[in-house]
Design a protein around this motif. Structure first.
Motif, PDB file in Angstrom:
ATOM      1  N   GLY A   1       0.827  -1.206   0.000  1.00  0.00           N
ATOM      2  CA  GLY A   1       0.000   0.000   0.000  1.00  0.00           C
ATOM      3  C   GLY A   1       0.856   1.248   0.000  1.00  0.00           C
ATOM      4  N   ILE A   2       0.701   2.057  -1.062  1.00  0.00           N
ATOM      5  CA  ILE A   2       1.438   3.320  -1.158  1.00  0.00           C
ATOM      6  C   ILE A   2       0.457   4.472  -1.295  1.00  0.00           C
ATOM      7  CG2 ILE A   2       3.521   2.312  -2.152  1.00  0.00           C
ATOM      8  CD1 ILE A   2       2.544   3.395  -4.911  1.00  0.00           C
ATOM      9  N   HIS A   3       0.904   5.640  -0.864  1.00  0.00           N
ATOM     10  CA  HIS A   3       0.108   6.860  -0.986  1.00  0.00           C
ATOM     11  C   HIS A   3       1.040   8.000  -1.390  1.00  0.00           C
ATOM     12  CE1 HIS A   3      -2.787   9.997  -0.282  1.00  0.00           C
ATOM     13  NE2 HIS A   3      -2.028  10.533   0.657  1.00  0.00           N
ATOM     14  N   ILE A   4       0.729   8.637  -2.505  1.00  0.00           N
ATOM     15  CA  ILE A   4       1.487   9.804  -2.968  1.00  0.00           C
ATOM     16  C   ILE A   4       0.895  11.009  -2.244  1.00  0.00           C
ATOM     17  CG2 ILE A   4       2.157  11.208  -4.949  1.00  0.00           C
ATOM     18  CD1 ILE A   4       3.270   8.366  -5.151  1.00  0.00           C
ATOM     19  N   THR A   5       1.674  11.634  -1.369  1.00  0.00           N
ATOM     20  CA  THR A   5       1.153  12.727  -0.544  1.00  0.00           C
ATOM     21  C   THR A   5       1.157  14.077  -1.249  1.00  0.00           C
ATOM     22  OG1 THR A   5       3.311  13.182   0.451  1.00  0.00           O
ATOM     23  CG2 THR A   5       1.889  11.570   1.579  1.00  0.00           C
ATOM     24  N   ASP A   6       1.905  14.191  -2.355  1.00  0.00           N
ATOM     25  CA  ASP A   6       1.997  15.440  -3.101  1.00  0.00           C
ATOM     26  C   ASP A   6       2.224  15.071  -4.565  1.00  0.00           C
ATOM     27  OD1 ASP A   6       3.029  17.741  -4.447  1.00  0.00           O
ATOM     28  OD2 ASP A   6       3.810  18.536  -2.568  1.00  0.00           O
ATOM     29  N   PRO A   7       1.447  15.617  -5.497  1.00  0.00           N
ATOM     30  CA  PRO A   7       1.632  15.280  -6.908  1.00  0.00           C
ATOM     31  C   PRO A   7       3.067  15.499  -7.406  1.00  0.00           C
ATOM     32  CG  PRO A   7      -0.387  16.530  -6.626  1.00  0.00           C
ATOM     33  CD  PRO A   7       0.321  16.538  -5.292  1.00  0.00           C
ATOM     34  N   ALA A   8       3.798  16.412  -6.808  1.00  0.00           N
ATOM     35  CA  ALA A   8       5.181  16.669  -7.219  1.00  0.00           C
ATOM     36  C   ALA A   8       6.088  15.467  -6.924  1.00  0.00           C
ATOM     37  CB  ALA A   8       5.717  17.909  -6.509  1.00  0.00           C
ATOM     38  N   HIS A   9       5.694  14.595  -6.020  1.00  0.00           N
ATOM     39  CA  HIS A   9       6.485  13.414  -5.689  1.00  0.00           C
ATOM     40  C   HIS A   9       6.337  12.313  -6.733  1.00  0.00           C
ATOM     41  CE1 HIS A   9       5.796  14.428  -1.129  1.00  0.00           C
ATOM     42  NE2 HIS A   9       6.495  15.365  -1.751  1.00  0.00           N
ATOM     43  N   ASN A  10       5.272  12.377  -7.507  1.00  0.00           N
ATOM     44  CA  ASN A  10       4.898  11.279  -8.396  1.00  0.00           C
ATOM     45  C   ASN A  10       5.653  11.362  -9.729  1.00  0.00           C
ATOM     46  OD1 ASN A  10       3.638   9.062  -9.418  1.00  0.00           O
ATOM     47  ND2 ASN A  10       1.569   9.868  -9.248  1.00  0.00           N
ATOM     48  N   VAL A  11       6.954  11.116  -9.680  1.00  0.00           N
ATOM     49  CA  VAL A  11       7.801  11.257 -10.866  1.00  0.00           C
ATOM     50  C   VAL A  11       7.527  10.194 -11.922  1.00  0.00           C
ATOM     51  CG1 VAL A  11       9.610  12.458  -9.590  1.00  0.00           C
ATOM     52  CG2 VAL A  11       9.742   9.980  -9.833  1.00  0.00           C
ATOM     53  N   TYR A  12       6.786   9.141 -11.590  1.00  0.00           N
ATOM     54  CA  TYR A  12       6.477   8.077 -12.554  1.00  0.00           C
ATOM     55  C   TYR A  12       5.000   7.986 -12.916  1.00  0.00           C
ATOM     56  CZ  TYR A  12      11.252   6.659 -11.967  1.00  0.00           C
ATOM     57  OH  TYR A  12      12.620   6.654 -11.956  1.00  0.00           O
ATOM     58  N   GLY A  13       4.186   8.878 -12.409  1.00  0.00           N
ATOM     59  CA  GLY A  13       2.767   8.871 -12.759  1.00  0.00           C
ATOM     60  C   GLY A  13       2.045   7.604 -12.322  1.00  0.00           C
ATOM     61  N   ILE A  14       2.410   7.075 -11.176  1.00  0.00           N
ATOM     62  CA  ILE A  14       1.763   5.866 -10.663  1.00  0.00           C
ATOM     63  C   ILE A  14       0.591   6.263  -9.767  1.00  0.00           C
ATOM     64  CG2 ILE A  14       3.822   4.433 -10.833  1.00  0.00           C
ATOM     65  CD1 ILE A  14       4.303   4.922  -7.836  1.00  0.00           C
ATOM     66  N   SER A  15      -0.259   5.305  -9.470  1.00  0.00           N
ATOM     67  CA  SER A  15      -1.418   5.612  -8.623  1.00  0.00           C
ATOM     68  C   SER A  15      -1.248   5.004  -7.236  1.00  0.00           C
ATOM     69  CB  SER A  15      -2.703   5.087  -9.275  1.00  0.00           C
ATOM     70  OG  SER A  15      -2.614   3.710  -9.493  1.00  0.00           O
ATOM     71  N   ASP A  16      -2.002   5.545  -6.296  1.00  0.00           N
ATOM     72  CA  ASP A  16      -2.014   4.998  -4.937  1.00  0.00           C
ATOM     73  C   ASP A  16      -2.518   3.553  -4.983  1.00  0.00           C
ATOM     74  OD1 ASP A  16      -1.273   7.516  -4.079  1.00  0.00           O
ATOM     75  OD2 ASP A  16      -3.111   7.907  -2.961  1.00  0.00           O
ATOM     76  N   SER A  17      -2.067   2.757  -4.039  1.00  0.00           N
ATOM     77  CA  SER A  17      -2.505   1.363  -4.017  1.00  0.00           C
ATOM     78  C   SER A  17      -3.072   0.975  -2.656  1.00  0.00           C
ATOM     79  CB  SER A  17      -1.338   0.435  -4.362  1.00  0.00           C
ATOM     80  OG  SER A  17      -0.358   0.466  -3.347  1.00  0.00           O
TER      81      SER A  17
ATOM     82  N   VAL B   1       0.882   1.539   3.808  1.00  0.00           N
ATOM     83  CA  VAL B   1       2.066   1.341   4.634  1.00  0.00           C
ATOM     84  C   VAL B   1       3.095   2.442   4.351  1.00  0.00           C
ATOM     85  CG1 VAL B   1       3.996  -0.226   5.150  1.00  0.00           C
ATOM     86  CG2 VAL B   1       1.684  -1.141   4.779  1.00  0.00           C
ATOM     87  N   TYR B   2       3.219   2.840   3.083  1.00  0.00           N
ATOM     88  CA  TYR B   2       4.223   3.830   2.688  1.00  0.00           C
ATOM     89  C   TYR B   2       3.560   5.105   2.181  1.00  0.00           C
ATOM     90  CZ  TYR B   2       7.294  -0.215   2.735  1.00  0.00           C
ATOM     91  OH  TYR B   2       7.987  -1.335   3.114  1.00  0.00           O
TER      92      TYR B   2
END
Length: 132
Positions: free
Chosen positions: A56-72, A103-104
């Motif tokens: 389980g991952i969560h991108i807390t800021d769109p600027a962190h998402n350098v690969y364009g992946i989605s939360d899981s 988790v992350y």
């Protein structure tokens, strides 16, 4: 993890990561914003089977998402089994310990790296250490 010193020197990303870690540890800027973990391009190329994604991952800021992946993340509920006395009888019941959805959580996205820390809810519910 298997990279030799020569491998690290030859690879710009790995050598930059070492420099950034040394900088942060010597009182400089922490570009990871307190992360203990990181991922490169493999998180996108191996998304479905990636260990962090499965946890389980969560991108807390769109600027962190350098690969364009989605939360899981999915909400998970942890229970404990307890014995309670009800009407003079001891019964075994399940009580909720807590909930978490991932988790992350991301802390930064720099170059080709996403930095992570354990999610606050997960740390609280599981009584885990932030750095393990």
């Amino acid at each position: 993890m298997k990279a030799t010193e020569k491998d690290i020197e030859k690879n710009q990303g790995m050598s930059d990561a070492i420099k950034a870690a040394r900088n942060a540890l010597s009182g400089g800027i922490d570009y990871s914003n307190g992360a203990y973990f990181w991922d490169g391009a493999d998180i996108k190329s191996n998304y479905k089977n990636h260990t962090k994604v499965k946890s389980g991952i969560h991108i807390t800021d769109p600027a962190h998402n350098v690969y364009g992946i989605s939360d899981s993340g999915k909400t998970k509920i942890l229970y404990k089994t307890v014995k309670k006395k009800v009407d003079g009888h001891v019964k075994t019941v399940q009580e909720e310990v807590g909930r978490y959805s991932w988790v992350y959580e991301s802390t930064a996205g720099v170059g080709g790296t996403i930095f992570w820390r354990y999610g606050r809810d997960w740390v609280t519910v599981t009584r885990a250490k932030e750095y393990r």
